[in-house]
Write a protein that holds these residues in place. Structure first.
Motif, PDB file in Angstrom:
ATOM      1  N   TYR A   1      -4.358  -3.313  -4.364  1.00 39.17           N
ATOM      2  CA  TYR A   1      -4.986  -2.324  -3.486  1.00 39.17           C
ATOM      3  C   TYR A   1      -5.333  -1.086  -4.314  1.00 39.17           C
ATOM      4  O   TYR A   1      -4.589  -0.724  -5.232  1.00 39.17           O
ATOM      5  CB  TYR A   1      -4.029  -1.906  -2.371  1.00 39.17           C
ATOM      6  CG  TYR A   1      -3.741  -2.988  -1.351  1.00 39.17           C
ATOM      7  CD1 TYR A   1      -4.480  -3.075  -0.172  1.00 39.17           C
ATOM      8  CD2 TYR A   1      -2.728  -3.920  -1.559  1.00 39.17           C
ATOM      9  CE1 TYR A   1      -4.202  -4.052   0.765  1.00 39.17           C
ATOM     10  CE2 TYR A   1      -2.452  -4.909  -0.624  1.00 39.17           C
ATOM     11  CZ  TYR A   1      -3.191  -4.965   0.538  1.00 39.17           C
ATOM     12  OH  TYR A   1      -2.916  -5.941   1.464  1.00 39.17           O
TER      13      TYR A   1
ATOM     14  N   LEU B   1      -9.541   2.587   1.426  1.00 39.20           N
ATOM     15  CA  LEU B   1      -8.412   1.804   0.883  1.00 39.20           C
ATOM     16  C   LEU B   1      -8.919   0.372   0.775  1.00 39.20           C
ATOM     17  O   LEU B   1      -9.365  -0.208   1.766  1.00 39.20           O
ATOM     18  CB  LEU B   1      -7.204   1.896   1.830  1.00 39.20           C
ATOM     19  CG  LEU B   1      -6.031   0.973   1.556  1.00 39.20           C
ATOM     20  CD1 LEU B   1      -5.298   1.382   0.273  1.00 39.20           C
ATOM     21  CD2 LEU B   1      -5.041   0.996   2.711  1.00 39.20           C
TER      22      LEU B   1
ATOM     23  N   ILE C   1       0.824  -1.225   0.000  1.00 49.33           N
ATOM     24  CA  ILE C   1       0.000   0.000   0.000  1.00 49.33           C
ATOM     25  C   ILE C   1       0.854   1.269   0.000  1.00 49.33           C
ATOM     26  O   ILE C   1       0.328   2.356  -0.206  1.00 49.33           O
ATOM     27  CB  ILE C   1      -0.991   0.045   1.196  1.00 49.33           C
ATOM     28  CG1 ILE C   1      -0.261   0.113   2.555  1.00 49.33           C
ATOM     29  CG2 ILE C   1      -1.974  -1.116   1.138  1.00 49.33           C
ATOM     30  CD1 ILE C   1      -1.198   0.277   3.748  1.00 49.33           C
TER      31      ILE C   1
END
Ligand code: SAH
Length: 236
Positions: free
Chosen positions: A218, A209, A36
């Motif tokens: 992601y 997210l 991420i």
């Protein structure tokens, strides 16, 4: 005295201890943070100028985010209460050739000596690990300069986030180690927004997210049901 007064849960610090040597393994237990990282760094960079800015990374761990912010030209200070994490961070920084000021401190302790000391304060994946998250949030608000920006990332608290972030991510998909998260410590965006108001911050944005188990990718955007990022601006 005692650690509780300092708003630390020793079990939360110890949790990350065995991971010390693996903070920088992109395929290790902390893989999700590596995956991420580009998304969250882009989120910050799109919303504030990082070049030459004094940036504080609260709960910096092994420095995954601190290094990325420093690589974008920020002057970064990273604080964490985990000795092992700081060891990993300092060790890796040398290999990366970056200059980051890593210190063992809580946000509350630093705010006593460095109030209004930072253009940007970032606190990602920490609030859900402390006994009194509002206290950390408040210290972050004090650490930012008037006119500065603050960024937080944490987990929402509802049935879906229990199923996705605890059962799904820890037990089914194995995205994060089992026991990483205690659902009762998750934070509703409305709770964080209220802390912002108390701390003299203007809420600029909330963004979800998301992990897609089919593509294993992601993305940012959409609902705030599970993981989310928040951007605040310190007015005045
Ligand atoms: N922010 C980093 C790491 C998140 S992991 C990232 O997103 O990449 C959470 C980190 O918070 C761990 O390194 C742990 O040692 C630290 N931590 C837990 N409680 C803390 C506290 N009260 N003050 C500072 N750091 C804390």
């Amino acid at each position: 005295m005692g650690l509780q007064r300092h708003n630390i849960d020793p079990m939360e610090i110890d949790k990350f201890k065995p991971l010390a040597s693996r903070w920088w393994d992109p395929n290790g237990e902390l893989k999700a943070l590596h995956d991420i990282n580009p998304l969250r760094v882009r989120y910050i960079a799109e919303r504030t100028d990082l070049t030459g800015k004094r940036v504080l990374d609260v709960g910096c761990g092994g420095g995954i985010l601190s290094e990325a912010l420093a690589a974008r030209g920020a002057e970064v200070t990273g604080i964490d209460m985990g000795e092992a994490a700081l060891w990993a961070a300092r060790n890796h920084m040398q290999r990366s050739g970056l200059a980051i000021d890593y210190r063992r401190s809580t946000a509350e302790a630093l705010s006593a000596s460095a109030a209004a000391g930072f253009d940007v304060v970032v606190c990602f994946e920490l609030l859900e690990h402390v006994p009194a998250p509002a206290s950390v949030f408040d210290a972050c608000a004090r650490l930012a300069k008037p006119g500065g920006d603050l960024f937080f990332a944490t987990l929402n608290r509802n049935l879906k986030s229990y199923l996705f972030a605890v059962i799904g991510a820890e037990y089914i998909l194995g995205l994060v180690p089992r026991g990483t998260h205690a659902h009762r410590r998750f934070i509703k965006p409305s709770e964080m927004a209220a802390w912002g108001q108390t701390g003299g911050l203007r809420l600029e944005d909330l963004t979800g997210l998301h992990f897609n188990p089919l593509t294993k990718k992601y993305t940012l955007g959409g609902n705030l049901h599970v993981n989310y990022l928040a951007h605040f601006h310190k007015t005045g």
